[in-house]
Design a protein around this motif. Structure first.
Motif, PDB file in Angstrom:
ATOM      1  N   GLU A  47       0.832  -1.197   0.000  1.00 37.83           N
ATOM      2  CA  GLU A  47       0.000   0.000   0.000  1.00 37.83           C
ATOM      3  C   GLU A  47       0.872   1.255   0.000  1.00 37.83           C
ATOM      4  O   GLU A  47       0.622   2.194  -0.763  1.00 37.83           O
ATOM      5  N   TRP A  61      -6.770  -1.319  -1.950  1.00 40.64           N
ATOM      6  CA  TRP A  61      -7.306  -2.432  -1.169  1.00 40.64           C
ATOM      7  C   TRP A  61      -6.311  -3.590  -1.167  1.00 40.64           C
ATOM      8  O   TRP A  61      -5.581  -3.791  -2.135  1.00 40.64           O
ATOM      9  N   PHE A  74      -9.142 -12.017  -0.530  1.00 40.65           N
ATOM     10  CA  PHE A  74      -9.535 -10.623  -0.290  1.00 40.65           C
ATOM     11  C   PHE A  74      -9.430 -10.220   1.175  1.00 40.65           C
ATOM     12  O   PHE A  74     -10.149  -9.345   1.633  1.00 40.65           O
ATOM     13  N   GLU A  75      -8.544 -10.831   1.920  1.00 41.75           N
ATOM     14  CA  GLU A  75      -8.446 -10.565   3.349  1.00 41.75           C
ATOM     15  C   GLU A  75      -7.148  -9.833   3.682  1.00 41.75           C
ATOM     16  O   GLU A  75      -6.064 -10.293   3.326  1.00 41.75           O
ATOM     17  N   SER A  76      -7.295  -8.691   4.348  1.00 42.69           N
ATOM     18  CA  SER A  76      -6.139  -7.895   4.743  1.00 42.69           C
ATOM     19  C   SER A  76      -6.532  -6.904   5.825  1.00 42.69           C
ATOM     20  O   SER A  76      -7.654  -6.380   5.814  1.00 42.69           O
ATOM     21  N   ASN A  79      -7.912  -3.549   4.763  1.00 44.34           N
ATOM     22  CA  ASN A  79      -9.290  -3.485   4.265  1.00 44.34           C
ATOM     23  C   ASN A  79     -10.295  -3.082   5.344  1.00 44.34           C
ATOM     24  O   ASN A  79     -11.460  -2.836   5.027  1.00 44.34           O
ATOM     25  N   ARG A  81     -12.137  -0.696   7.076  1.00 45.87           N
ATOM     26  CA  ARG A  81     -12.424   0.721   6.845  1.00 45.87           C
ATOM     27  C   ARG A  81     -13.873   1.029   7.183  1.00 45.87           C
ATOM     28  O   ARG A  81     -14.748   1.005   6.306  1.00 45.87           O
ATOM     29  N   ASN A  86     -16.705  -0.973   5.402  1.00 46.85           N
ATOM     30  CA  ASN A  86     -16.052  -2.280   5.381  1.00 46.85           C
ATOM     31  C   ASN A  86     -15.423  -2.488   6.758  1.00 46.85           C
ATOM     32  O   ASN A  86     -14.335  -2.005   7.036  1.00 46.85           O
ATOM     33  N   ILE A  91     -12.984  -8.022   2.138  1.00 40.93           N
ATOM     34  CA  ILE A  91     -13.699  -6.992   1.379  1.00 40.93           C
ATOM     35  C   ILE A  91     -15.150  -7.443   1.246  1.00 40.93           C
ATOM     36  O   ILE A  91     -15.424  -8.515   0.700  1.00 40.93           O
ATOM     37  N   ARG A  97     -14.970  -6.364  -4.992  1.00 39.71           N
ATOM     38  CA  ARG A  97     -14.202  -7.614  -5.092  1.00 39.71           C
ATOM     39  C   ARG A  97     -14.035  -8.038  -6.554  1.00 39.71           C
ATOM     40  O   ARG A  97     -12.962  -8.456  -6.976  1.00 39.71           O
TER      41      ARG A  97
END
Length: 116
Positions: A47, A61, A74-76, A79, A81, A86, A91, A97
């Motif tokens: 990022e 993202w 999609f997992e971090s 993400n 927020r 979110n 996500i 996505r």
């Protein structure tokens, strides 16, 4: 080594990104600029590279690429927020996505890696 990818990745770029974790690539994807940075040990590292490259944080993202089965995760932590509705590491927005997956697949799907 974190690599910025702006189009179809080369096998060398994918191999460089795999050096951090070996079996998958952590990345950050800018959904507006359609660019990704991958290869760090943390999504946040990727990022930061995109932010330094001119991305806006609201458009970046976290995701993962698993080259052996050509799948996207999609997992971090980046993400999470609440301001973007979110509240999870995953996500939640299906449309978002799909956009992220489309970018990742167009850049990485089918690219051969050296250890395959």
């Amino acid at each position: 080594m974190i690599v910025i990818v702006r189009g179809r990745a080369t096998p060398e770029q994918v191999d460089q990104m795999l050096k951090a974790l070996g079996i998958y690539i952590k990345m950050a994807v800018d959904v507006e600029r359609e660019v990704l940075a991958g290869g760090g040990e943390l999504h946040a590292d990727c990022e930061l590279v995109l932010l330094d490259d001119g991305s806006e944080q609201k458009n970046v993202w976290g995701a993962d690429w698993y080259p052996t089965n050509q799948s996207v995760g999609f997992e971090s932590i980046i993400n999470i927020r609440p301001s973007a509705n979110n509240r999870s590491m995953q996500i939640q927005d299906l449309e978002l996505r799909q956009k992220i997956e489309k970018i990742i697949r167009s850049f990485l799907e089918g690219v051969k890696i050296q250890w395959e």
